[in-house]
Scaffold this motif. Structure first.
Motif, short mmCIF file in Angstrom:
data_model
loop_
_atom_site.label_atom_id
_atom_site.label_comp_id
_atom_site.label_asym_id
_atom_site.label_seq_id
_atom_site.Cartn_x
_atom_site.Cartn_y
_atom_site.Cartn_z
N GLY A 33 1.10 -1.15 -0.20
CA GLY A 33 0.15 0.06 0.16
C GLY A 33 0.81 1.51 -0.12
N GLY A 34 2.16 1.16 -0.39
CA GLY A 34 3.04 1.88 -0.82
C GLY A 34 4.35 2.42 0.31
N ARG A 35 4.03 1.51 0.87
CA ARG A 35 5.42 1.04 1.90
C ARG A 35 6.22 0.64 1.80
NH1 ARG A 35 0.95 0.17 7.05
NH2 ARG A 35 0.22 -1.14 5.66
N MET A 36 7.02 0.97 3.03
CA MET A 36 8.36 0.28 1.64
C MET A 36 7.89 -0.66 3.31
SD MET A 36 11.20 2.46 0.07
CE MET A 36 12.18 1.78 -0.21
N PRO A 37 9.32 -2.59 3.71
CA PRO A 37 8.91 -2.77 4.70
C PRO A 37 10.64 -2.70 5.75
CG PRO A 37 10.03 -4.41 2.64
CD PRO A 37 9.01 -2.64 1.70
N GLU A 38 10.07 -2.54 6.73
CA GLU A 38 11.95 -1.96 7.42
C GLU A 38 11.96 -3.05 7.49
OE1 GLU A 38 8.47 -0.26 9.60
OE2 GLU A 38 8.62 -2.05 8.63
N ILE A 39 12.52 -3.93 7.10
CA ILE A 39 13.26 -5.45 7.74
C ILE A 39 13.44 -6.16 6.22
CG2 ILE A 39 13.84 -7.36 8.93
CD1 ILE A 39 12.86 -5.76 10.72
#
Length: 206
Positions: free
Chosen positions: A93-99
């Protein structure tokens, strides 16, 4: 006995999650839906990850990952790492994984892992491929993406055993094929043919 046989690969996954800093609420990308990747996905969920995306070149492996609890599955049909990173972002949804936990060892997957990870995030390299790989190090440096090596495990057996004994991780479905000792050659053929996930040889007398 069968669950105990999977304690070793689970320990690898637990160590990877520990090295990467998987905690409650983190968004996690797992590259590769083989046994280690599947266990990394399951361990990340057990550690409280809010969303886990898993990628692979095999749709059947991805379908299995979905059954095992993956929130999102993504088929890799290109070696364009930036393209795949964009698809990961769209999936979330437009976000990137932190890990990101890279479990395939493929060069393009390692590249994708760096591009896909949020600035200030962590990439854990678990998969072992060719001795040398071309990686977008400047991109990682400019965005402060930490790259952490994972070589098997270190002091993670107790935590893995706890996950098994409490039922927070169920490894039984990963054993897709079972053979007797007399069927060892058939077992190896099944493993080499990648027709299942984990192949078990029962060495006890019937």
């Amino acid at each position: 006995m069968e669950e105990g046989a999977l304690l070793e690969p689970l320990s690898v996954a637990v160590y990877a999650c520990t090295r990467a800093g998987v905690t409650i609420g983190k968004r996690v990308l797992v590259a590769g839906a083989g046994p280690i990747g599947l266990l990394a996905m399951m361990s990340a969920k057990a550690y409280g990850a809010s969303e886990v995306v898993i990628t692979d070149i095999s749709q059947s492996r991805l379908d299995f990952a979905k059954k095992m609890g993956a929130d999102h599955i993504l088929l890799v049909d290109t070696k364009d790492a930036q393209e795949m990173a964009g698809r990961v972002k769209d999936t979330l949804g437009g976000r990137m994984p932190e890990i990101t936990i890279e479990c395939s060892g493929a060069e393009s997957a390692m590249q994708m892992a760096i591009y896909a990870t949020k600035s200030g995030g962590v990439v854990a390299l678990v998969g072992l491929g060719a001795p040398d790989a071309t990686l977008p190090i400047v991109d990682a440096a400019c965005r402060e993406v930490d790259i952490r090596a994972v070589f098997r495990y270190c002091n993670s057996y107790p935590s893995a055993l706890e996950l098994l004994s409490t039922g927070r991780v169920n490894v039984k479905p990963l054993i897709t094929h079972r053979f007797s000792l007399e069927q060892t050659l058939e077992a190896y053929d099944a493993a080499m043919g990648r027709s299942g996930i984990k192949v078990m040889i029962n060495c006890t007398r019937q």
